[in-house]
Motif scaffolding. Sequence first.
Motif, PDB file in Angstrom:
ATOM      1  N   GLN A 358      21.549 -13.472  27.559  1.00  0.00           N
ATOM      2  CA  GLN A 358      21.314 -14.080  26.245  1.00  0.00           C
ATOM      3  C   GLN A 358      21.146 -12.943  25.246  1.00  0.00           C
ATOM      4  N   LEU A 359      22.178 -12.697  24.496  1.00  0.00           N
ATOM      5  CA  LEU A 359      22.206 -11.511  23.638  1.00  0.00           C
ATOM      6  C   LEU A 359      21.264 -11.597  22.450  1.00  0.00           C
ATOM      7  N   ASP A 360      20.862 -12.791  22.069  1.00  0.00           N
ATOM      8  CA  ASP A 360      20.022 -12.908  20.872  1.00  0.00           C
ATOM      9  C   ASP A 360      18.656 -12.261  21.039  1.00  0.00           C
ATOM     10  N   GLU A 403      25.196 -16.984  27.751  1.00  0.00           N
ATOM     11  CA  GLU A 403      24.707 -18.351  27.889  1.00  0.00           C
ATOM     12  C   GLU A 403      24.041 -18.870  26.622  1.00  0.00           C
ATOM     13  N   GLY A 404      23.551 -18.014  25.746  1.00  0.00           N
ATOM     14  CA  GLY A 404      23.024 -18.441  24.457  1.00  0.00           C
ATOM     15  C   GLY A 404      21.548 -18.804  24.474  1.00  0.00           C
ATOM     16  N   ILE A 405      21.002 -19.020  23.289  1.00  0.00           N
ATOM     17  CA  ILE A 405      19.576 -19.270  23.092  1.00  0.00           C
ATOM     18  C   ILE A 405      19.092 -20.510  23.817  1.00  0.00           C
ATOM     19  N   TRP A 406      19.947 -21.522  23.957  1.00  0.00           N
ATOM     20  CA  TRP A 406      19.493 -22.781  24.554  1.00  0.00           C
ATOM     21  C   TRP A 406      19.652 -22.796  26.070  1.00  0.00           C
ATOM     22  N   PHE A 415      28.716 -17.158  21.613  1.00  0.00           N
ATOM     23  CA  PHE A 415      27.844 -17.919  20.726  1.00  0.00           C
ATOM     24  C   PHE A 415      27.615 -17.177  19.405  1.00  0.00           C
ATOM     25  N   THR A 416      27.727 -17.919  18.324  1.00  0.00           N
ATOM     26  CA  THR A 416      27.555 -17.334  17.000  1.00  0.00           C
ATOM     27  C   THR A 416      26.136 -16.799  16.814  1.00  0.00           C
ATOM     28  N   TYR A 417      25.149 -17.544  17.310  1.00  0.00           N
ATOM     29  CA  TYR A 417      23.763 -17.100  17.134  1.00  0.00           C
ATOM     30  C   TYR A 417      23.520 -15.785  17.875  1.00  0.00           C
ATOM     31  N   GLY A 418      24.089 -15.634  19.054  1.00  0.00           N
ATOM     32  CA  GLY A 418      23.938 -14.379  19.778  1.00  0.00           C
ATOM     33  C   GLY A 418      24.520 -13.210  19.003  1.00  0.00           C
ATOM     34  N   ARG A 419      25.698 -13.409  18.399  1.00  0.00           N
ATOM     35  CA  ARG A 419      26.306 -12.353  17.568  1.00  0.00           C
ATOM     36  C   ARG A 419      25.425 -12.051  16.358  1.00  0.00           C
ATOM     37  N   LEU A 420      24.943 -13.127  15.728  1.00  0.00           N
ATOM     38  CA  LEU A 420      24.080 -12.972  14.563  1.00  0.00           C
ATOM     39  C   LEU A 420      22.882 -12.095  14.892  1.00  0.00           C
ATOM     40  N   MET A 421      22.218 -12.358  16.027  1.00  0.00           N
ATOM     41  CA  MET A 421      21.009 -11.622  16.348  1.00  0.00           C
ATOM     42  C   MET A 421      21.308 -10.209  16.838  1.00  0.00           C
ATOM     43  N   CYS A 422      22.485  -9.960  17.364  1.00  0.00           N
ATOM     44  CA  CYS A 422      22.888  -8.569  17.635  1.00  0.00           C
ATOM     45  C   CYS A 422      23.038  -7.810  16.327  1.00  0.00           C
ATOM     46  N   TRP A 423      23.561  -8.481  15.313  1.00  0.00           N
ATOM     47  CA  TRP A 423      23.615  -7.872  13.968  1.00  0.00           C
ATOM     48  C   TRP A 423      22.203  -7.526  13.507  1.00  0.00           C
TER      49      TRP A 423
END
Length: 627
Positions: A358-360, A403-406, A415-423
């Motif tokens: 989970q990259l976020d 797998e993402g936040i959920w 997952f877009t949210y994972g990319r966002l939080m890597c930013w």
Amino acid sequence: MTETAIADHGMIGDLQTAALVTTDGSIDWFCCPRFDSPSVFGAILDDQRGGRFRMRPTGVEYTTKQMYYPDSAALITRFFTESGVGEVIDFMPLTGTRATDNHRIVRLLRCVRGRMNFEVEIAPRFDYGRRPHETRVTENGIVFTSDDLTLTVHSVREPDDARLAHGQVQDGTVGLNIELAAGQVRGMALESAAEGPPRQIRAAEIETLFEDTVRYWGSWLARSAYSGRWRQAVERSAMTLKLMTYAPTGGIVAAPTMSLPEQVGGERNWDYRYTWVRDASFSVAALLELGFVDEAEQFGRWLGDRVRETAGGAGGPLNIMYRVDGTSDLNEEVLGHWSGHRGSTPIRVGNGAAGQLQLDIYGEVLDSLFIGDRAGLWVPHNGWSAIRGVLDWVAGNWDQPEEGIWETRGGRQPFTYGRLMCWVALDRGIRLATTHGRPADINRWQTERDRIYNEVMRRGWSPARRAFVQHYHTEVLDSSLLRMPKVGFIAPRDPLWLSTLDAMDTELVTDSLVYRYDPAASPDGLRGSEGTFSLCTFAYVDALARAGRVDQARRVFEKMLTYANHVGLYSEEIALTGEQIGNFPQAFTHLALIDAAITLDAAMDGDRHPAGLLPRTAGVPVAMLTQ
């Protein structure tokens, strides 16, 4: 299926474990000696076989009310009958910061008016009800002994009061009656790892313990810098987060419970008694905003230990969750001998999502460190070396499917949210490095940060939906993206964002409550549906306030406050019926309430840029990640 409703509980704790107390005077969840230890009382998951410690009036009809003693974690359950009024006062004396097997639950019985006859049932069921025990009743109390844990129940009484020798024992359960007249006080103190046999404890000794416990919580709460419009809700949320902190390490559990259903009768039942890097980072950031610096410093040490232990692993520098002591043995198993809360099975112990990518989490960690830095919690040399290693890994691995936040179990996706939080991770790392002149491969970090930004804007945006979507291969909306303006990725009044907010209004919002996503449109590998996600509802308030929709934000916030239970606690989700479902109380929900209240206060005070609010602390430079 007679388990007490999830919302019909208050929580007490000693910063190493916690217990849930029903409005009927029953402790029906307690794990010992830690949050993530096997349960001793588990009736919330099986009313017949789970075990409980109940005190309630006997032989008469009664009504109940429950409240917290002001500014504390001491719980009072009041009983009203035709013959009198009585109450049970529950609290756990603080254990300190050293891990211990010795924990105490104090239960005081008091008759306020008239006369009261209380029935007491003590039915421990060790190791989730799998381990047998022996029961011994003495003149001063009771001893329950299993292979690896002993519980001693001391009597609270005066020397001339009746003894407990008349207690009835059947199948390891002790039942007894206590008769009280107005002004009389009796009770029991349950202790794990007690030294010696049960003893008689006088009321004065317990009153001193109570005063010390209440004084601790009042002193801790006095450090809060919050002076906004929703002080009661914010301070109760802060105390709830503190109660879910494991003091010896600083780890914060996602919830003190396991396998409470996200859909009654469904399979979405998870064990949340662990420290998620994401949840703990969010919690620390929320506490920092209120001025609680010590918790952030302690969590920083916990986090630094995790980074150094796992640096260079194939799954990245960090696991997504750990046990409260920092270990990572979280193998998932199913308890087949319990019926589950209102028939909801399987009952899971451990968490199979522990091995997910989970990259976020890296963005949440760096954002909390960045907030801590602004509060004066500066990172020392060895800490920075660990952070730099994390960010070098993020720079080279942010574009993996995950797998993402959920924690979906339907396969990895971009997952877009994972990319966002890597930013966010790279952005905060760059800011920390440039602010303090720390060595870092800033050119590489900037290059990758900008690549993420451009990719999210190009692939995370759906022209057809006119909104940012869950991942690059779907048109599904996802409310995790409500954090986009909060973290500074997009201006809160950017047309692209306002269009996304409008789309979420239409698809994910129902009478102000917000779903995470539509599982029917985006298969997540699980059967059934779920309720609205309370974290997301409070995140929606935050996003509305930032977008200038302040009146709407306030309406949503005030509506959401009505879903709190009678003592201000929230579970994970709200069902279609309006009842609370999911593990309880939920750190995610309470930290999001704090965030939303602070942002909404600022917006109502005329601050057009609530994201620029500094944590209201006056900290001095201290070690965030220790040597």
